[in-house]
Design a protein around this motif. Structure first.
Motif, mmCIF file in Angstrom:
data_model
loop_
_atom_site.group_PDB
_atom_site.id
_atom_site.type_symbol
_atom_site.label_atom_id
_atom_site.label_comp_id
_atom_site.label_asym_id
_atom_site.label_seq_id
_atom_site.Cartn_x
_atom_site.Cartn_y
_atom_site.Cartn_z
ATOM 1 N N THR A 1 0.833 -1.203 0.000
ATOM 2 C CA THR A 1 0.000 0.000 0.000
ATOM 3 C C THR A 1 0.864 1.248 0.000
ATOM 4 O O THR A 1 2.022 1.221 0.426
ATOM 5 C CB THR A 1 -0.912 0.030 1.232
ATOM 6 N N LEU A 2 0.278 2.318 -0.502
ATOM 7 C CA LEU A 2 0.934 3.620 -0.487
ATOM 8 C C LEU A 2 0.620 4.322 0.825
ATOM 9 O O LEU A 2 -0.514 4.286 1.318
ATOM 10 C CB LEU A 2 0.460 4.481 -1.656
ATOM 11 N N THR A 3 1.625 4.963 1.418
ATOM 12 C CA THR A 3 1.442 5.741 2.646
ATOM 13 C C THR A 3 2.098 7.098 2.446
ATOM 14 O O THR A 3 2.707 7.370 1.399
ATOM 15 C CB THR A 3 2.077 5.034 3.858
ATOM 16 N N ASP A 4 1.999 7.932 3.455
ATOM 17 C CA ASP A 4 2.620 9.268 3.423
ATOM 18 C C ASP A 4 2.227 10.042 2.174
ATOM 19 O O ASP A 4 3.085 10.584 1.456
ATOM 20 C CB ASP A 4 4.156 9.171 3.516
ATOM 21 N N ASN A 5 0.896 10.065 1.909
ATOM 22 C CA ASN A 5 0.397 10.804 0.747
ATOM 23 C C ASN A 5 1.024 10.322 -0.559
ATOM 24 O O ASN A 5 1.331 11.126 -1.451
ATOM 25 C CB ASN A 5 0.646 12.306 0.915
ATOM 26 N N GLY A 6 1.224 9.012 -0.663
ATOM 27 C CA GLY A 6 1.742 8.439 -1.890
ATOM 28 C C GLY A 6 3.245 8.500 -2.040
ATOM 29 O O GLY A 6 3.781 8.152 -3.093
ATOM 30 N N ARG A 7 3.953 8.876 -0.984
ATOM 31 C CA ARG A 7 5.408 9.032 -1.092
ATOM 32 C C ARG A 7 6.167 7.771 -0.690
ATOM 33 O O ARG A 7 7.340 7.635 -1.002
ATOM 34 C CB ARG A 7 5.877 10.198 -0.225
ATOM 35 N N SER A 8 5.509 6.870 0.031
ATOM 36 C CA SER A 8 6.196 5.674 0.520
ATOM 37 C C SER A 8 5.331 4.437 0.271
ATOM 38 O O SER A 8 4.119 4.528 0.073
ATOM 39 C CB SER A 8 6.491 5.793 2.024
ATOM 40 N N LEU A 9 5.986 3.266 0.306
ATOM 41 C CA LEU A 9 5.309 1.981 0.159
ATOM 42 C C LEU A 9 5.422 1.207 1.465
ATOM 43 O O LEU A 9 6.475 1.224 2.116
ATOM 44 C CB LEU A 9 5.937 1.164 -0.970
ATOM 45 N N ARG A 10 4.328 0.520 1.824
ATOM 46 C CA ARG A 10 4.315 -0.309 3.021
ATOM 47 C C ARG A 10 3.996 -1.750 2.600
ATOM 48 O O ARG A 10 2.979 -1.998 1.948
ATOM 49 C CB ARG A 10 3.271 0.183 4.010
ATOM 50 N N LEU A 11 4.860 -2.691 2.964
ATOM 51 C CA LEU A 11 4.688 -4.104 2.624
ATOM 52 C C LEU A 11 4.227 -4.868 3.852
ATOM 53 O O LEU A 11 4.878 -4.841 4.895
ATOM 54 C CB LEU A 11 6.001 -4.687 2.102
ATOM 55 N N ASP A 12 3.102 -5.568 3.725
ATOM 56 C CA ASP A 12 2.567 -6.410 4.794
ATOM 57 C C ASP A 12 3.055 -7.835 4.536
ATOM 58 O O ASP A 12 2.451 -8.589 3.768
ATOM 59 C CB ASP A 12 1.036 -6.331 4.779
ATOM 60 N N VAL A 13 4.150 -8.223 5.183
ATOM 61 C CA VAL A 13 4.778 -9.516 4.914
ATOM 62 C C VAL A 13 3.885 -10.694 5.309
ATOM 63 O O VAL A 13 3.733 -11.648 4.530
ATOM 64 C CB VAL A 13 6.156 -9.604 5.602
ATOM 65 N N PRO A 14 3.260 -10.702 6.491
ATOM 66 C CA PRO A 14 2.388 -11.845 6.816
ATOM 67 C C PRO A 14 1.249 -12.014 5.804
ATOM 68 O O PRO A 14 0.912 -13.136 5.430
ATOM 69 C CB PRO A 14 1.853 -11.487 8.209
ATOM 70 N N LEU A 15 0.663 -10.906 5.358
ATOM 71 C CA LEU A 15 -0.410 -10.998 4.375
ATOM 72 C C LEU A 15 0.136 -11.491 3.035
ATOM 73 O O LEU A 15 -0.525 -12.268 2.328
ATOM 74 C CB LEU A 15 -1.089 -9.636 4.212
#
Length: 989
Positions: free
Chosen positions: A960-974
């Motif tokens: 998912t995009l975070t920080d108003n589209g400036r960063s990516l967040r990876l959910d490893v368990p998912l």
């Protein structure tokens, strides 16, 4: 509903036959209107009631009739009343009601013959209640409460109750209004629509509550308690708790209801220790010896704890200046009373196990202090034992679980303890003095040792919350200073050698090159309006150390500022930068060199001229403002010229803030700074955000804080930390000679030992060559949404690994970014399934530490462990990221996802992005992810969309995009679940 419910109860059951009650006006009206007078019948009605009347002597009846009220205490009084009425009869439509407690047999047939139907009429209580509420019918459950009719009439006084909704008066409506009316005190009015457990606990604390209960007749008191605690009304748990609460009132101990509830929680709760039976017996005496079930005591305790938590939360909320005194009961006073009660009962061990009582918190503070003391190494070259570190972790977790530890009043102490934990983690690392140049040492100070100084500053502030804490913190401080002492000595030696030989590395950042290497690339070509480059705001924090910069940078990150590496002319990984100050590390030498772009010593006027004269400005407007320019006139946060310059997007602005350096001259220094404590800083940031300025924050030198210093008496001191050097260097000193020494003869003697000074004692000092004085932090930020200067590279989290307090943190893991590599890399254990499941919980936790912002970091999934021997290094197993990538490579789902892309993408490219995200603990700027995957930063947005299309299988939000589209967040368990991967690595078959 049957009207049988409204008939009068038999004598002695709600009618008051044994002892007449005062007559309510509605009762008189009800008796009279139920009578039908025929022609010639007496219009005098005897009513059995207390012969006392406080109301009006005339009551209106239906049909335009009027009732006259009289009282008679004896048969003779009845006779006199009748005689007087007969003489002054006002008409056929008027009726006389005589209230008397005389029995019919005592009146005699002669008197009775002169009154209506020759009898005394009783008051039908339930009929009166119906009239008082304006109801047509009554709930049978209400009329079953025989005590309630007289209570409702009595409580109404001379008034009526509010009309009931609908036609039937329900039991709950009547009794809720009765309870609120009977139990309310002058200080606490009960709401009849909110008679829940917490409302009654609050009422129990009000002055007069005990007296109100005691004033009720026994039957009414017990009846109200039974209804208020009815499990059908409040539920089983509240029923048990309220049963206990009213038992205390029945025993006369209602004023201690809430403290006794906390006592019950300690004695009957889940954490109650063994051997409390005797204390329980003493507690039961407070309930009048009434034998309640253990479940009732436990429920009472648990519900009371919940109520006190609500009070604590309310007390921790902000209070406005218009309302400085917090309303409601003081939970701390209630807990103190509970502590006193439980001590009287001899149950201190039970109180120590409590998650709410202050005794429990004190016990946990003591456990933390002892665990912390056990972690302090016995010598400078030794590290805390892993078992001791685990014990400390568990002790801190136990303390954190206490309710009081979450209050603002304990926030500083809790932060201090967490900082102590981090220092223990740092001490668990091998001592690192392997820098080969002074520039390497400066960079290590920015990335590691500055954070050590930040944490060390917290623990040296002192804390007397618990008597054992000061000693534990002092012992830890001594161990930290011993290791820092060795680092400063090694750095001073390197610096002296390089200064003498002039052999500094070519790419080392020094203060005199700052303008050319950091500022010039931002402003070329000259004017921002023609090129799209952002205007510049340079803030020079006079005396700011790396520790100060670390704290301020964390605060900026929480305010939607993105951090960058502003130096693009060197090879290597992007990082937060540091530079070497001019020597000596004093303002007139180092700040002048920063603005002039060459080693020199100049005044403020010359700083302005030389700074604006740099050729790289290309004719752009440049303004430099000093301390006197910051303060505005009344009503203005900033000086008018500074405000105008900031508002102009074509003007580059530099500002010097002296708050930190000024504070060093006071009695006590501040180890941890907030942005709003720096003069004008909040306003500067607001203006910079408005105009989209690129923000560079730096200093002219650092400082050391006086944590206990010795004065060296020397005849040639030039500052608190350097001198001319007319005598040989002594302990803690080094001789500096060469081109970078801005002093007469290019030679000085300076202190590197932070425990020494030349002048009088004050809060802090500079002028010497300790790392915290010579290393200057360089921070670069851009507000989200603003243009980024060319060549700037976005940074991820900058906290060192040992800063983390997560469960699977590895305190012994060295920081590899700037330290010299060890000959044998440490082996990494393969992550367990539990490790990988915890990854989902490893999102970046913001730790609110006295407003300082987030100072927590993610942890590595794998735990570093030392190799068995240097001669027989063990092969390192694949890291968690590598195992994940290989499992994805074998996944049929991944192959299908890649095949569905409109434009082909190699798995290796996706794998690099995934590995970068896992290594960064799940979050990275999209530009960094693109570059790690071999993509250009200009394609970062498109590449992020491709990654989402690949990884978000079946529309799950894996990436998912975070920080108003400036960063990516990876959910490893998912990711593992969606792609059907085993927790240990492989694909499921």
């Amino acid at each position: 509903m049957s009207t049988n419910s409204t008939t009068a109860p038999p004598p002695g059951h709600g009618t008051g036959q044994s002892r007449p009650r005062p007559a309510h006006p509605a009762a008189v009206v009800q008796v009279l209107e139920a009578r039908s007078f025929t022609e010639g019948e007496p219009r005098i009605v005897l009513i059995r009631a207390e012969p006392h009347w406080n109301g009006t002597r005339r009551l209106p009846l239906g049909g335009g009739r009027t009732a006259h009220i009289a009282t008679a205490v004896s048969p003779l009084a009845v006779l006199d009343t009748l005689t007087a009425w007969e003489r002054t009869d006002t008409g056929e439509r008027d009726v006389l009601a005589v209230l008397t407690d005389v029995e019919e047999a005592d009146l005699g047939p002669g008197l009775l013959a002169r009154v209506y139907r020759n009898r005394v009429y009783p008051i039908e209580s339930w009929a009166v209640v119906r009239r008082l509420f304006g109801a047509v019918d009554l709930d049978p459950r209400l009329t079953a409460e025989g005590w309630a009719a007289e209570a409702l009439i009595d409580a109404a006084g001379q008034e009526s109750w509010p009309k009931t909704p609908g036609t039937v008066l329900s039991r709950d409506t009547a009794l809720s209004r009765l309870a609120a009316g009977r139990l309310s005190t002058a200080a606490h009015r009960l709401d009849p629509d909110r008679l829940d457990l917490h409302a009654l606990m609050a009422w129990s604390l009000a002055p007069g509550a005990v007296e109100r209960v005691a004033s009720l007749r026994g039957q009414e008191r017990r009846g109200l308690a039974s209804w208020l605690a009815d499990p059908d009304r409040v539920g089983l748990r509240a029923h048990q708790a309220l049963t206990a609460l009213f038992a205390l009132f029945e025993a006369g101990n209602g004023a201690d209801a809430v403290p006794m509830g906390l006592v019950c929680a300690a004695l009957w709760g889940e954490k109650a220790p063994a051997g409390v039976d005797r204390a329980r017996g003493r507690a039961e005496l407070k309930f009048g010896g009434r034998r309640l079930a253990d479940d009732s005591f436990a429920a009472f305790g648990a519900e009371t704890e919940d109520y006190v938590r609500v009070l604590l939360t309310a007390r921790s909320a902000d209070v406005t200046e218009d309302e400085p005194v917090l309303p409601g009961p003081d939970p701390r006073a209630l807990m103190a009373r509970a502590d006193a009660l439980i001590r009287d009962m001899g149950a201190e061990d039970a109180a120590a196990a409590s998650d709410l009582l202050e005794t429990g918190q004190r016990a946990r503070y003591g456990a933390v202090a002892r665990a912390l003391t056990a972690c302090v190494p016995s010598g400078p070259g030794k590290a805390p034992a892993e078992r001791r570190i685990r014990d400390l972790k568990h002790a801190v977790e136990h303390l954190t679980g206490h309710e009081l530890s979450r209050l603002a009043s304990h926030r500083a102490t809790m932060t201090r303890i967490r900082m102590a934990q981090r220092l223990v983690h740092w001490l668990a690392q091998p001592p690192a003095t392997a820098f080969t140049t002074a520039a390497e040492a400066v960079q290590q100070h920015i990335t590691t040792y500055g954070w050590v100084d930040l944490a060390h500053g917290w623990i040296t502030d002192g804390d007397h919350t618990h008597p054992e804490l000061p000693g534990a913190l002092a012992a830890l401080s001594t161990a930290v200073r011993a290791r820092r002492h060795a680092l400063d000595e090694t750095f001073a030696t390197r610096l002296a050698e390089e200064t003498r030989s002039g052999a500094a590395p070519r790419d080392a950042l020094v203060v005199e090159d700052f303008a050319r290497r950091v500022l010039a690339p931002v402003v070329k070509p000259a004017r921002s309006s023609s090129t799209g480059s952002p205007p510049l705001l340079l803030v020079v924090l006079d005396g700011a150390s790396a520790a100060v910069a670390a704290a301020l940078a964390e605060q900026l990150r929480t305010r939607s500022w993105a951090e960058y590496d502003p130096v693009a002319d060197t090879a290597g990984d992007r990082r937060r930068r540091g530079m070497l100050a001019a020597l000596p590390t004093i303002t007139r030498a180092s700040r002048g060199s920063l603005f002039a772009g060459e080693l020199t010593e100049i005044d403020q006027q010359e700083e302005r001229r030389r700074f604006a004269a740099h050729r790289f400005w290309g004719g752009a407007d440049v303004r430099l403002f000093h301390k006197a320019d910051l303060r505005g006139d009344a009503g203005h946060a900033l000086g008018s010229e500074l405000a105008e310059a900031l508002a102009d997007p074509d003007t580059h602005v530099a500002v010097v803030i002296n708050t930190i350096d000024d504070r060093l001259g006071e009695d006590r220094a501040t180890s941890h700074w907030q942005l709003n404590e720096l003069l004008g800083m909040e306003q500067l940031l607001a203006q910079a955000r408005t105009t989209g300025r690129a923000l560079v924050i730096t200093a002219d030198h650092g400082h050391v804080i006086d944590h206990g210093t010795d004065k060296e008496n020397v005849p040639d001191a030039l500052s608190a930390r350097h001198r001319r050097g007319t005598t040989p260097a002594g302990r803690g000193e080094t001789v500096l000679a060469g081109r970078r020494v801005v002093a007469e003869g290019q030679r000085i003697t300076a202190l590197w030992d932070t425990g020494l000074r030349y002048g009088n004692r004050q809060a802090g000092y500079h002028g010497g060559v300790a790392l915290s004085e010579a290393a200057i932090p360089v921070l670069a930020f851009v507000p989200y949404g603003a243009p980024v200067p060319k060549g700037w590279r976005e940074l991820g989290p900058q906290r060192p690994s040992w800063w983390s307090l997560k469960e699977d943190a590895a305190p012994g893991t060295p920081v590899p970014s700037t330290q010299a590599p060890s000959p044998t890399p440490p082996a990494r254990r393969a992550p367990s399934a539990a490790d990988l499941r915890k990854k989902e919980e490893e999102q970046q936790a913001l730790e609110h530490e006295t407003g300082q912002g987030a100072l927590m970091s993610f942890d590595e999934i794998g735990t570093a462990e030392p190799t068995e021997t240097a001669a027989r290094p063990q092969p390192a197993p694949a890291s968690a990221a590598e195992q994940l990538v290989e499992a994805l490579r074998a996944s049929d789902i991944m192959s299908a996802q890649l095949g569905s892309l409109p434009r082909p993408e190699e798995f290796d490219t996706v794998a690099k992005a995934i590995q970068a995200l896992v290594d960064a603990h799940g979050i990275l700027p999209i530009t960094v992810v693109a570059e790690r995957a071999g993509k250009r930063a200009t394609r970062a947005t498109g590449f992020a969309a491709t990654l989402q299309r690949v990884l978000n299988y079946d529309q799950a939000e894996v990436l998912t995009l975070t920080d108003n589209g400036r960063s990516l967040r990876l959910d490893v368990p998912l990711l593992r679940r969606q792609f059907r991967l085993d927790p240990t690595g492989g694909a499921r078959t």
